[in-house]
Design an enzyme around this catalytic site. Structure first.
Site, PDB file in Angstrom:
ATOM      1  N   SER A 127      42.507  12.928  36.407  1.00 22.44           N
ATOM      2  CA  SER A 127      41.619  13.459  37.452  1.00 22.44           C
ATOM      3  C   SER A 127      41.714  12.696  38.767  1.00 22.44           C
ATOM      4  O   SER A 127      41.709  13.294  39.851  1.00 22.44           O
ATOM      5  CB  SER A 127      40.169  13.453  36.970  1.00 22.44           C
ATOM      6  N   HIS A 173      37.416   9.866  40.546  1.00 22.45           N
ATOM      7  CA  HIS A 173      37.523  11.001  41.458  1.00 22.45           C
ATOM      8  C   HIS A 173      37.435  10.543  42.911  1.00 22.45           C
ATOM      9  O   HIS A 173      38.232  10.957  43.757  1.00 22.45           O
ATOM     10  CB  HIS A 173      36.393  11.997  41.182  1.00 22.45           C
TER      11      HIS A 173
END
Length: 204
Positions: A127, A173
């Protein structure tokens, strides 16, 4: 010949990263004895276990973790976004730079995870690297199109929407996205400058 078609369609780097992630997940599944969900022991070894990085010197986990996934759904969603966004970005900046974006974004996201999450944290997934790719693509298009404000708003909402769920590593993230924004701004400026020179209009 079939593989060559996919390398051409999605890009050499994007499809290579896709295959590497699949290969790693296959090894995880075999070691776990379960292709649906990976065992905690395997994640401790191949993912990023902050305690092991800090106290055992397992610094290599900062790299391996960006290729490790915890379940079949986890890798399915991430690989879908890798193919969709990675192929778009690679067609603009090329395979070497796409690989650089993936690795640097994933690494920075994992470093933030190490710095800000507790030592007993175990994290894994592409991610952070994917947020780097998305951030690069969004901001680069914003710079080229002359609308940075909209690009940053889009990047912010992408982060919020994908980071509010429980169990999601928001630091990975965030780290990936910040790197992507910086890289996207740099390459966007370069591309816009080349366009200005090619078409003879003023660049500011």
């Amino acid at each position: 010949m079939a593989l060559e078609r996919y390398f051409y369609r999605y890009g050499k780097a994007t499809f290579s990263l896709f295959l590497i992630n699949l290969a790693v997940y296959t090894v995880e599944s075999i070691l776990s004895g379960n292709p649906i969900r990976i065992s905690p022991n395997v994640l401790l070894l191949f993912g990023q276990w902050n305690y092991a990085v800090l106290h055992y010197g397992w610094w290599w986990q900062l790299f391996t973790a960006m290729f490790v996934h915890v379940s079949i759904l986890h890798i399915a969603f991430n690989m879908y976004f890798l193919i969709v966004m990675g192929s778009q970005l690679e067609h603009v900046i090329g395979p070497k730079r796409l690989t650089m974006v993936y690795l640097v974004s994933g690494l920075f996201g994992n470093i933030l995870t190490l710095l800000f999450l507790p030592p007993n944290t175990v994290s894994a997934g592409a991610s952070g690297a994917l947020f780097g790719i998305a951030g690069t693509l969004i901001v680069m298009m914003g710079v080229i199109g002359g609308n940075m404000q909209a690009a940053l708003i889009n990047a912010f909402f992408l982060f919020i929407i994908n980071s509010i769920l429980p169990g999601v590593n928001a630091y990975a993230h965030m780290g990936g996205l910040l790197v992507g924004i910086a890289i996207g701004y740099y390459y966007g400026k370069r591309i816009r400058r080349r366009m200005a020179l090619a078409y003879g209009y003023g660049y500011y």
